[in-house]
Write an enzyme that holds these catalytic residues in place. Structure first.
Site, PDB file in Angstrom:
ATOM      1  N   CYS A   1       5.194  -7.391   7.915  1.00  0.00           N
ATOM      2  CA  CYS A   1       6.105  -6.896   8.944  1.00  0.00           C
ATOM      3  C   CYS A   1       6.256  -7.966  10.011  1.00  0.00           C
ATOM      4  CB  CYS A   1       5.524  -5.613   9.563  1.00  0.00           C
ATOM      5  SG  CYS A   1       6.609  -4.843  10.791  1.00  0.00           S
TER       6      CYS A   1
ATOM      7  N   CYS B   1       3.058   8.292   1.687  1.00  0.00           N
ATOM      8  CA  CYS B   1       3.464   7.371   2.747  1.00  0.00           C
ATOM      9  C   CYS B   1       3.714   6.021   2.073  1.00  0.00           C
ATOM     10  CB  CYS B   1       2.335   7.282   3.769  1.00  0.00           C
ATOM     11  SG  CYS B   1       2.647   6.046   5.049  1.00  0.00           S
TER      12      CYS B   1
ATOM     13  N   CYS C   1      -1.405  -2.979  15.225  1.00  0.00           N
ATOM     14  CA  CYS C   1      -1.100  -2.705  13.817  1.00  0.00           C
ATOM     15  C   CYS C   1      -1.579  -3.813  12.874  1.00  0.00           C
ATOM     16  CB  CYS C   1       0.405  -2.505  13.671  1.00  0.00           C
ATOM     17  SG  CYS C   1       0.886  -2.078  12.000  1.00  0.00           S
TER      18      CYS C   1
ATOM     19  N   GLY D   1       5.594  -2.312   7.047  1.00  0.00           N
ATOM     20  CA  GLY D   1       6.985  -2.740   7.212  1.00  0.00           C
ATOM     21  C   GLY D   1       7.783  -1.889   8.186  1.00  0.00           C
TER      22      GLY D   1
ATOM     23  N   GLU E   1       0.813  -1.218   0.000  1.00  0.00           N
ATOM     24  CA  GLU E   1       0.000   0.000   0.000  1.00  0.00           C
ATOM     25  C   GLU E   1       0.845   1.265   0.000  1.00  0.00           C
ATOM     26  OE1 GLU E   1      -2.905  -0.041   3.239  1.00  0.00           O
ATOM     27  OE2 GLU E   1      -2.873  -2.219   3.077  1.00  0.00           O
TER      28      GLU E   1
ATOM     29  N   CYS F   1       3.512  -5.513  16.503  1.00  0.00           N
ATOM     30  CA  CYS F   1       2.854  -4.532  17.375  1.00  0.00           C
ATOM     31  C   CYS F   1       1.352  -4.850  17.494  1.00  0.00           C
ATOM     32  CB  CYS F   1       3.045  -3.112  16.837  1.00  0.00           C
ATOM     33  SG  CYS F   1       4.790  -2.632  16.756  1.00  0.00           S
TER      34      CYS F   1
ATOM     35  N   CYS G   1      -2.213   2.351   7.015  1.00  0.00           N
ATOM     36  CA  CYS G   1      -1.593   1.306   6.211  1.00  0.00           C
ATOM     37  C   CYS G   1      -1.775  -0.090   6.772  1.00  0.00           C
ATOM     38  CB  CYS G   1      -0.122   1.610   6.027  1.00  0.00           C
ATOM     39  SG  CYS G   1       0.142   2.357   4.437  1.00  0.00           S
TER      40      CYS G   1
ATOM     41  N   SER H   1       8.456   5.342  16.983  1.00  0.00           N
ATOM     42  CA  SER H   1       7.138   4.917  17.463  1.00  0.00           C
ATOM     43  C   SER H   1       7.299   4.494  18.911  1.00  0.00           C
ATOM     44  CB  SER H   1       6.625   3.752  16.614  1.00  0.00           C
ATOM     45  OG  SER H   1       6.472   4.190  15.297  1.00  0.00           O
TER      46      SER H   1
HETATM   47  N1  SAH Z   1       7.485   0.088  11.437  1.00  0.00           N
HETATM   48  C1  SAH Z   1       7.582   1.496  11.476  1.00  0.00           C
HETATM   49  C2  SAH Z   1       6.801   2.222  10.399  1.00  0.00           C
HETATM   50  C3  SAH Z   1       5.435   1.699  10.053  1.00  0.00           C
HETATM   51  S1  SAH Z   1       4.156   2.013  11.223  1.00  0.00           S
HETATM   52  C4  SAH Z   1       7.203   1.998  12.849  1.00  0.00           C
HETATM   53  O1  SAH Z   1       6.883   1.192  13.708  1.00  0.00           O
HETATM   54  O2  SAH Z   1       7.281   3.194  13.093  1.00  0.00           O
HETATM   55  C5  SAH Z   1       3.864   3.734  11.092  1.00  0.00           C
HETATM   56  C6  SAH Z   1       3.208   4.346  12.321  1.00  0.00           C
HETATM   57  O3  SAH Z   1       1.832   3.955  12.413  1.00  0.00           O
HETATM   58  C7  SAH Z   1       3.862   3.854  13.610  1.00  0.00           C
HETATM   59  O4  SAH Z   1       4.001   4.903  14.536  1.00  0.00           O
HETATM   60  C8  SAH Z   1       2.857   2.848  14.098  1.00  0.00           C
HETATM   61  O5  SAH Z   1       3.038   2.590  15.439  1.00  0.00           O
HETATM   62  C9  SAH Z   1       1.559   3.521  13.724  1.00  0.00           C
HETATM   63  N2  SAH Z   1       0.395   2.648  13.716  1.00  0.00           N
HETATM   64  C10 SAH Z   1       0.304   1.377  13.327  1.00  0.00           C
HETATM   65  N3  SAH Z   1      -0.945   0.900  13.488  1.00  0.00           N
HETATM   66  C11 SAH Z   1      -1.677   1.924  13.990  1.00  0.00           C
HETATM   67  C12 SAH Z   1      -3.033   2.061  14.363  1.00  0.00           C
HETATM   68  N4  SAH Z   1      -3.900   1.048  14.273  1.00  0.00           N
HETATM   69  N5  SAH Z   1      -3.439   3.266  14.837  1.00  0.00           N
HETATM   70  C13 SAH Z   1      -2.574   4.311  14.931  1.00  0.00           C
HETATM   71  N6  SAH Z   1      -1.281   4.234  14.586  1.00  0.00           N
HETATM   72  C14 SAH Z   1      -0.825   3.054  14.136  1.00  0.00           C
END
Ligand code: SAH
Length: 349
Positions: free
Chosen positions: A110, A103, A117, A157, A90, A114, A329, A212
């Site tokens: 990934c 973005c 996510c 990712g 995406e 988390c 994403c 993050s």
């Molecule tokens: N792996 C990297 C980049 C991808 S995630 C990272 O962890 O930073 C990009 C951002 O989106 C990160 O801050 C992640 O924690 C956040 N994110 C992921 N899922 C989310 C969700 N459901 N709601 C809000 N932020 C989210």
């Protein structure tokens, strides 16, 4: 086959020298690639034999739009691309006053796990090449007709888990002969891989590093982000301090507000005390609800922000864009994967 899209000009020059071609041809090929040429055939200022030789040796497989969603609310465009090997990723195009921002994804899936996510639900399939990252910027610009001025590596990712390819992508997209996007217009977001942050610091890039964070205490952070179990918040902040000292660049901390998990006053106080004496900025993100997760968006975002500010910490709340198109994403790819799995099980034997 040679992945020519991921090559820099020096490598293309060496490749063409092997084919008996002068250096200026490399510049021409590089320019074509970075203008989005989708075949060697189209590189009209190269001789036909050279175009044929390149086509024999090099693969050039631009992504295909599998789905395009446009937000009626704010014009955000979300792409689901089908890559040459059939995988989907995406890219999101956001329209801000200061310019259009894409973005991009850095991996197919990934492996960071988390809890909030969508991108990590099916694990990691593979790293993206530098060329595949570049193509997301290039073809989003070409398809939408909107000039891209900023890039965030915040899609599917973990960019620092694909370090070498991401570094090459930065070199390519920054190239004056290519898209020429300045480092100060690029942000890289990481879940906090400390060894890789230290390695990145050595390059002294002028990009913005986003970490993050999502919690200032180990118990909560380890619950939300498995990566914290091996690093811990103390070591992460020590690493951020080193990064700032080495690069002089302020770090931006991302903090997705989760109801009853990381939104208490004591957590704002602890976060503020950890950030004291280190220039940084906190970006509070309204949690996007993911169907597979029990976590809910916080209702205390404004209070949390005030509490941080009362300690002298700058905190902003991220504006939500593309809410009507699942623009965070990982969600669109996830949907498509589930649809495809469903289709496979429905197929009569
Ligand atoms: N792996 C990297 C980049 C991808 S995630 C990272 O962890 O930073 C990009 C951002 O989106 C990160 O801050 C992640 O924690 C956040 N994110 C992921 N899922 C989310 C969700 N459901 N709601 C809000 N932020 C989210």
């Amino acid at each position: 086959m040679i992945d020519i899209k991921s090559m820099n000009q020096a490598e293309i020059t060496a490749l063409l020298a092997e084919l008996g071609e002068p250096a200026f041809r490399a510049k021409q090929v590089f320019r074509w690639l970075h203008q989005g040429a989708d075949s060697f055939e189209k590189m009209s200022n190269l001789s036909k034999p050279l175009r044929e030789k390149l086509a024999e040796r090099c693969s050039l497989r631009p992504p295909v739009v599998e789905r395009r969603q446009i937000s009626r609310e704010d014009g955000t465009v979300k792409y689901l691309w089908r890559l040459g090997d059939g995988n989907c990723i995406e890219t999101v195009l956001m329209r801000y006053h200061h310019g259009n921002t894409v973005c991009i994804s850095s991996q197919v899936g990934c492996r960071m796990g988390c809890a909030f996510c969508a991108s990590t639900l099916g694990g990691k399939v593979r790293d993206l090449t530098a060329g595949e990252m570049l193509d997301q910027v290039l073809f989003t610009q070409l398809d939408s007709g909107l000039p891209v001025s900023n890039i965030v590596l915040m899609g599917i990712g973990e960019p620092l888990d694909n370090f070498d390819n991401v570094l090459r992508f930065l070199e390519l997209v920054n190239s004056p002969e290519g898209m020429n996007i300045g480092m100060r217009h690029i942000s890289l977001s990481t879940c906090g891989l400390t060894e890789k942050i230290d390695k990145l610091a050595e390059y002294q890039l002028q990009l913005t590093l986003s970490v993050s964070l999502h919690a200032p205490d180990d118990e909560t952070r380890s619950r939300l982000m498995p990566v914290n179990r091996s690093v811990g918040v103390d070591r992460l902040f020590a690493c951020c301090r080193r990064y700032f000292e080495r690069t002089g660049r302020r770090i931006s901390y991302e903090y997705a507000m989760v109801d009853g998990v990381n939104d208490a006053d004591w957590q704002a106080d602890l976060l503020a005390s950890r950030l004291r004496g280190m220039p940084g900025h906190v970006n509070l993100i309204p949690l996007n609800h993911v169907a597979e997760s029990p976590l809910k968006p916080s209702r205390r975002t404004a209070a949390f922000q005030k509490r941080l500010e009362s300690h002298g910490i700058t905190a902003t709340v991220r504006r939500k864009l593309g809410g009507d198109i699942d623009a965070s994403c990982g969600q669109l790819r996830r949907k498509r994967m589930l649809e495809e799995e469903g289709r496979q099980t429905e197929t009569p034997q």
